[in-house]
Design a protein around this motif. Structure first.
Motif, PDB file in Angstrom:
ATOM      1  N   ARG A   1     -10.319  -5.969 -15.661  1.00 53.87           N
ATOM      2  CA  ARG A   1      -9.781  -4.756 -15.021  1.00 53.87           C
ATOM      3  C   ARG A   1      -9.951  -4.844 -13.517  1.00 53.87           C
ATOM      4  NH1 ARG A   1      -8.869   0.442 -17.232  1.00 53.87           N
ATOM      5  NH2 ARG A   1      -9.422   1.391 -15.256  1.00 53.87           N
ATOM      6  N   GLY A   2      -8.893  -4.575 -12.777  1.00 53.26           N
ATOM      7  CA  GLY A   2      -8.997  -4.546 -11.325  1.00 53.26           C
ATOM      8  C   GLY A   2      -8.730  -5.893 -10.659  1.00 53.26           C
ATOM      9  N   ASP A   3      -8.573  -6.943 -11.470  1.00 52.50           N
ATOM     10  CA  ASP A   3      -8.237  -8.245 -10.874  1.00 52.50           C
ATOM     11  C   ASP A   3      -6.867  -8.183 -10.200  1.00 52.50           C
ATOM     12  OD1 ASP A   3     -10.518  -9.436 -11.661  1.00 52.50           O
ATOM     13  OD2 ASP A   3      -9.630 -10.718 -13.224  1.00 52.50           O
ATOM     14  N   ILE A   4      -6.726  -8.951  -9.153  1.00 56.34           N
ATOM     15  CA  ILE A   4      -5.420  -9.024  -8.497  1.00 56.34           C
ATOM     16  C   ILE A   4      -4.625 -10.135  -9.163  1.00 56.34           C
ATOM     17  CG2 ILE A   4      -4.247  -9.571  -6.330  1.00 56.34           C
ATOM     18  CD1 ILE A   4      -6.892  -8.175  -5.098  1.00 56.34           C
ATOM     19  N   ILE A   5      -3.505  -9.757  -9.733  1.00 58.89           N
ATOM     20  CA  ILE A   5      -2.724 -10.717 -10.515  1.00 58.89           C
ATOM     21  C   ILE A   5      -1.600 -11.331  -9.681  1.00 58.89           C
ATOM     22  CG2 ILE A   5      -1.260  -8.890 -11.506  1.00 58.89           C
ATOM     23  CD1 ILE A   5      -1.151 -10.503 -14.101  1.00 58.89           C
ATOM     24  N   ALA A   6      -1.090 -10.563  -8.714  1.00 53.42           N
ATOM     25  CA  ALA A   6       0.054 -11.075  -7.943  1.00 53.42           C
ATOM     26  C   ALA A   6       0.175 -10.351  -6.612  1.00 53.42           C
ATOM     27  CB  ALA A   6       1.347 -10.882  -8.736  1.00 53.42           C
ATOM     28  N   ASP A   7       0.928 -10.958  -5.705  1.00 54.63           N
ATOM     29  CA  ASP A   7       1.308 -10.303  -4.458  1.00 54.63           C
ATOM     30  C   ASP A   7       2.779  -9.926  -4.564  1.00 54.63           C
ATOM     31  OD1 ASP A   7      -1.145 -10.635  -3.290  1.00 54.63           O
ATOM     32  OD2 ASP A   7      -0.617 -12.536  -2.319  1.00 54.63           O
ATOM     33  N   VAL A   8       3.081  -8.675  -4.264  1.00 52.55           N
ATOM     34  CA  VAL A   8       4.463  -8.223  -4.342  1.00 52.55           C
ATOM     35  C   VAL A   8       4.875  -7.678  -2.986  1.00 52.55           C
ATOM     36  CG1 VAL A   8       5.967  -6.458  -5.344  1.00 52.55           C
ATOM     37  CG2 VAL A   8       4.469  -7.792  -6.830  1.00 52.55           C
ATOM     38  N   ASP A   9       6.028  -8.105  -2.528  1.00 53.36           N
ATOM     39  CA  ASP A   9       6.532  -7.649  -1.240  1.00 53.36           C
ATOM     40  C   ASP A   9       7.359  -6.391  -1.457  1.00 53.36           C
ATOM     41  OD1 ASP A   9       6.831  -7.705   1.423  1.00 53.36           O
ATOM     42  OD2 ASP A   9       8.308  -9.313   1.490  1.00 53.36           O
ATOM     43  N   THR A  10       7.007  -5.327  -0.745  1.00 54.25           N
ATOM     44  CA  THR A  10       7.731  -4.071  -0.874  1.00 54.25           C
ATOM     45  C   THR A  10       8.044  -3.556   0.519  1.00 54.25           C
ATOM     46  OG1 THR A  10       5.842  -2.598  -0.671  1.00 54.25           O
ATOM     47  CG2 THR A  10       6.222  -3.550  -2.833  1.00 54.25           C
ATOM     48  N   GLN A  11       8.695  -2.400   0.550  1.00 60.03           N
ATOM     49  CA  GLN A  11       8.978  -1.782   1.855  1.00 60.03           C
ATOM     50  C   GLN A  11       7.681  -1.427   2.567  1.00 60.03           C
ATOM     51  OE1 GLN A  11      11.368   1.365   0.168  1.00 60.03           O
ATOM     52  NE2 GLN A  11      13.016   0.853   1.578  1.00 60.03           N
ATOM     53  N   LYS A  12       6.597  -1.325   1.798  1.00 58.68           N
ATOM     54  CA  LYS A  12       5.328  -0.925   2.397  1.00 58.68           C
ATOM     55  C   LYS A  12       4.417  -2.124   2.636  1.00 58.68           C
ATOM     56  CE  LYS A  12       5.605   3.593   0.360  1.00 58.68           C
ATOM     57  NZ  LYS A  12       5.154   4.417  -0.743  1.00 58.68           N
TER      58      LYS A  12
ATOM     59  N   GLU B   1      -1.147  -6.188  -2.928  1.00 57.60           N
ATOM     60  CA  GLU B   1      -1.888  -6.886  -3.976  1.00 57.60           C
ATOM     61  C   GLU B   1      -1.800  -6.054  -5.245  1.00 57.60           C
ATOM     62  OE1 GLU B   1      -5.754  -7.162  -2.087  1.00 57.60           O
ATOM     63  OE2 GLU B   1      -5.314  -9.220  -1.490  1.00 57.60           O
ATOM     64  N   ILE B   2      -1.262  -6.647  -6.298  1.00 61.65           N
ATOM     65  CA  ILE B   2      -1.076  -5.901  -7.535  1.00 61.65           C
ATOM     66  C   ILE B   2      -2.265  -6.151  -8.460  1.00 61.65           C
ATOM     67  CG2 ILE B   2       0.451  -5.491  -9.502  1.00 61.65           C
ATOM     68  CD1 ILE B   2       1.792  -4.795  -6.895  1.00 61.65           C
ATOM     69  N   GLU B   3      -2.883  -5.037  -8.902  1.00 64.57           N
ATOM     70  CA  GLU B   3      -4.042  -5.150  -9.770  1.00 64.57           C
ATOM     71  C   GLU B   3      -3.618  -4.973 -11.230  1.00 64.57           C
ATOM     72  OE1 GLU B   3      -4.793  -2.092  -7.117  1.00 64.57           O
ATOM     73  OE2 GLU B   3      -6.935  -2.482  -7.061  1.00 64.57           O
ATOM     74  N   VAL B   4      -4.434  -5.528 -12.148  1.00 68.16           N
ATOM     75  CA  VAL B   4      -4.191  -5.289 -13.580  1.00 68.16           C
ATOM     76  C   VAL B   4      -5.208  -4.274 -14.073  1.00 68.16           C
ATOM     77  CG1 VAL B   4      -3.076  -7.359 -14.429  1.00 68.16           C
ATOM     78  CG2 VAL B   4      -5.533  -7.374 -14.108  1.00 68.16           C
ATOM     79  N   PHE B   5      -4.797  -3.489 -15.054  1.00 67.19           N
ATOM     80  CA  PHE B   5      -5.707  -2.480 -15.579  1.00 67.19           C
ATOM     81  C   PHE B   5      -6.002  -2.688 -17.054  1.00 67.19           C
ATOM     82  CE2 PHE B   5      -4.150  -0.908 -11.625  1.00 67.19           C
ATOM     83  CZ  PHE B   5      -5.361  -0.619 -11.019  1.00 67.19           C
TER      84      PHE B   5
ATOM     85  N   ARG C   1      -6.386  -1.606   7.013  1.00 63.72           N
ATOM     86  CA  ARG C   1      -5.489  -2.305   6.077  1.00 63.72           C
ATOM     87  C   ARG C   1      -4.155  -1.588   5.947  1.00 63.72           C
ATOM     88  NH1 ARG C   1      -6.685  -2.618   1.090  1.00 63.72           N
ATOM     89  NH2 ARG C   1      -8.606  -1.434   0.997  1.00 63.72           N
ATOM     90  N   ALA C   2      -4.183  -0.265   5.991  1.00 65.92           N
ATOM     91  CA  ALA C   2      -2.919   0.490   5.927  1.00 65.92           C
ATOM     92  C   ALA C   2      -2.067   0.149   7.144  1.00 65.92           C
ATOM     93  CB  ALA C   2      -3.194   1.989   5.871  1.00 65.92           C
ATOM     94  N   ARG C   3      -2.715   0.053   8.306  1.00 65.57           N
ATOM     95  CA  ARG C   3      -1.955  -0.248   9.528  1.00 65.57           C
ATOM     96  C   ARG C   3      -1.417  -1.675   9.505  1.00 65.57           C
ATOM     97  NH1 ARG C   3      -5.319   3.381  13.345  1.00 65.57           N
ATOM     98  NH2 ARG C   3      -4.146   5.286  13.002  1.00 65.57           N
ATOM     99  N   ALA C   4      -2.151  -2.575   8.820  1.00 63.84           N
ATOM    100  CA  ALA C   4      -1.701  -3.967   8.725  1.00 63.84           C
ATOM    101  C   ALA C   4      -0.772  -4.152   7.525  1.00 63.84           C
ATOM    102  CB  ALA C   4      -2.902  -4.886   8.601  1.00 63.84           C
ATOM    103  N   LEU C   5      -0.465  -3.046   6.843  1.00 60.97           N
ATOM    104  CA  LEU C   5       0.381  -3.070   5.644  1.00 60.97           C
ATOM    105  C   LEU C   5      -0.187  -4.005   4.586  1.00 60.97           C
ATOM    106  CD1 LEU C   5       3.865  -3.165   7.398  1.00 60.97           C
ATOM    107  CD2 LEU C   5       2.541  -1.177   6.734  1.00 60.97           C
TER     108      LEU C   5
ATOM    109  N   LEU D   1      -2.236  -3.066   1.617  1.00 55.42           N
ATOM    110  CA  LEU D   1      -2.927  -2.201   0.667  1.00 55.42           C
ATOM    111  C   LEU D   1      -2.809  -2.778  -0.733  1.00 55.42           C
ATOM    112  CD1 LEU D   1      -1.775   1.236   2.065  1.00 55.42           C
ATOM    113  CD2 LEU D   1      -4.067   0.261   2.192  1.00 55.42           C
ATOM    114  N   ARG D   2      -3.649  -2.241  -1.638  1.00 52.60           N
ATOM    115  CA  ARG D   2      -3.577  -2.670  -3.040  1.00 52.60           C
ATOM    116  C   ARG D   2      -2.718  -1.681  -3.822  1.00 52.60           C
ATOM    117  NH1 ARG D   2      -9.405  -2.967  -2.186  1.00 52.60           N
ATOM    118  NH2 ARG D   2      -9.669  -4.918  -1.067  1.00 52.60           N
ATOM    119  N   SER D   3      -2.223  -2.149  -4.976  1.00 50.46           N
ATOM    120  CA  SER D   3      -1.298  -1.301  -5.738  1.00 50.46           C
ATOM    121  C   SER D   3      -1.939   0.027  -6.107  1.00 50.46           C
ATOM    122  CB  SER D   3      -0.807  -2.028  -6.977  1.00 50.46           C
ATOM    123  OG  SER D   3      -1.883  -2.539  -7.736  1.00 50.46           O
TER     124      SER D   3
END
Lengths: 81, 428
Positions: free
Chosen positions: B31-42, B46-50, B332-336, B338-340
């Motif tokens: 739980r909480g591991d980062i599985i992938a990086d996804v590029d979005t408008q924001k 870092e996408i976490e798994v639950f 981190r928010a300013r550097a864009l 953030l985690r999912s």
């Protein structure tokens, strides 16, 4: 550290916080936060950075003395030199 | 088998580009591991798994842009890790997912045909998107005709050659708009000086252009204004006690640990909303109350636009812990970056306009949430109490509520509770 070195340090640290602005263009008595569009969070980060870089402590009641380049320089000179 | 989907990181998100898999088939996921990086408008998120389990299969290639809800990978909750067997016993509350035969994952080919995929490297795509270059207009020179970074750069060079006389675009427009905001030093700061002050064009790696963030904000706020009937309340709160408490607390702290009023306000909101749970909710086919109090905190970006990272379970954190979260999440928010979970878990939002600025801010609710609390700048005002008039530091607090979900009375109870906590800062 002399006055111009302190000023350079101030400019450098402000540049880190507001990279798209040029802090050397700031007027002596201009309000730094307003001119560079710095919010309260970044203002605190600037003070933290000053304390770490110059190895001093700026107590919260002195934050008012950091508002302009002129007042900040006078304040830091007293602290350091 | 658990289907791992492209998450929605806000009401405005329609799709995302899978930039990189951080795990490979056979890996055990906690739980909480980062599985992938996804590029979005924001930004690059870092996408976490639950769920826990073994990563069985990746269904989406790196570089592919897919809609929200697309199955990205399959996770086997009963799996034994192929290579790493650090697997703990399975959690019994692993959600039962529909068998994959019924909701068949979309194959690469189908996704390709749906989005009319053009073969291009992820970097090339990002640059093209940022520069608004139509990839279908470029012929690739890479492997199997794939479009490379160089191909896109050549296309940009060609376009700029042609459009030399046109108005500057994109990021350059932002520069042109700056003199209004930052009247640094001289009254008339020329374009040349400003250009010098602006760092060189950012590498297109992960930072989305200003326009992408602007349009993410535009989409969410338009949806809110279209769908949510807002009601507004305001309360004037005397901050004398809270500010003296802060002053006292800060006098004992080294500069790195000092607290901002925002940390105190966030904690007070979290406790007050715990007393009025109808505001800690989302409106999705009716009112759905949330158990956790996750406060979305609006962070303005220097280039314009906002990000709203969540401060998880703020009611259970101390004021110091909230300040630590702010110290971590604001940069981190300013550097864009953030985690999912930080982008999708907020249950109520705070916008804090900060000292020395506007007296009041009336927020626009971030859907599907049902309330937003606005703090104006704290400033001295005449304040009457017990028949006496004094000068006090005052903050004007507003609440914008979703009238489908709650009524003014509920909102008013919240503001009363908030006042109670701010008059007793030692309870925070």
């Amino acid at each position: 550290m002399n006055k111009s070195e302190i000023l350079n340090t101030i400019h450098e640290l402000l540049k880190n916080i507001a990279p798209e602005m040029d802090p050397t263009l700031l007027g002596q008595e201009e309000n730094i936060r307003e001119a560079l569009n710095i919010d309260s969070y970044d203002a605190l980060q600037f003070i933290v950075a000053l304390c770490e870089k110059l190895k001093i402590d700026i107590p919260e009641q002195d934050y008012g003395k950091t508002a302009t380049i002129k007042s900040l320089l006078t304040y830091l000179e007293k602290k350091i030199i | 088998m658990i289907e791992f989907l492209m998450p929605s990181l806000g009401a405005d998100m329609e799709d995302g580009t899978l930039v990189e898999w951080r795990k490979k088939p056979g890996d055990f996921l906690n739980r909480g591991d980062i599985i992938a990086d996804v590029d979005t408008q924001k930004g690059l998120i870092e996408i976490e798994v639950f769920e826990e389990g073994v990563l069985e299969k990746l269904l989406v290639e790196e570089g592919l842009k897919v809609p929200v809800g697309t199955i990205l990978a399959l996770i086997n909750p009963d799996g034994i890790a192929g290579k790493k067997s650090k697997g703990q016993p399975m959690d019994e509350k692993v959600p039962i997912q529909q068998p994959i035969e019924e909701t068949r994952p979309v194959s690469f080919e189908e996704q390709n045909s749906e989005t009319k995929r053009i073969k291009a490297s992820p970097l090339a795509k990002r640059i093209a998107e940022a520069e608004r270059i139509d990839l279908s207009s470029i012929s690739g020179t890479g492997e199997n005709g794939a479009i490379t970074k160089e191909d896109v750069e050549n296309a940009i060079a060609t376009r700029e050659g042609v459009a030399e006389m046109e108005k500057p675009k994109g990021i350059k427009m932002e520069i042109a708009g700056e003199p209004e905001k930052g009247k640094a030093g001289t009254e008339q700061v020329g374009m040349e000086q400003l250009k010098e002050a602006v760092p060189e064009k950012k590498p297109m790696g992960t930072v989305p252009p200003v326009e992408a963030i602007r349009s993410a904000v535009a989409a969410a706020m338009s949806k809110s204004n279209r769908e949510i009937p807002h009601y507004y309340l305001e309360k004037k709160i005397d901050m004398s006690k809270s500010l003296s408490w802060l002053k006292e607390a800060n006098s004992e702290r080294p500069v790195q640990k000092r607290l901002l009023p925002a940390a105190l306000l966030i904690k007070a909101v979290a406790l007050a909303v715990d007393e009025v749970p109808a505001l800690n909710a989302v409106w999705e086919n009716g009112l759905q109350l949330k158990n956790e109090i996750n406060i979305g905190f609006v962070v303005s970006l220097r280039t314009g636009g906002i990000m709203v990272p969540a401060i998880h379970q703020a009611d259970a954190k101390s004021v110091d812990e909230i300040m630590e979260v702010l110290n971590d999440v604001i940069p981190r928010a300013r550097a864009l970056k953030l985690r999912s979970s930080e982008l999708s878990d907020s249950t109520i939002t705070i916008t804090n306009i900060g000292e020395g600025s506007a007296d009041k801010v009336f927020g626009v609710i971030y859907p599907p949430q049902v309330a937003i609390i606005g703090f104006g700048g704290i400033s001295e005002e005449p304040f009457a109490e017990n028949g006496l008039l004094g000068i006090r530091p005052i903050v004007h607090v507003t609440l914008a509520g979703d009238h489908r979900a709650t009524d003014g009375l509920t909102g008013s109870r919240f503001l009363g509770a908030l006042n109670k906590y701010l008059q007793n800062p030692e309870t925070l």
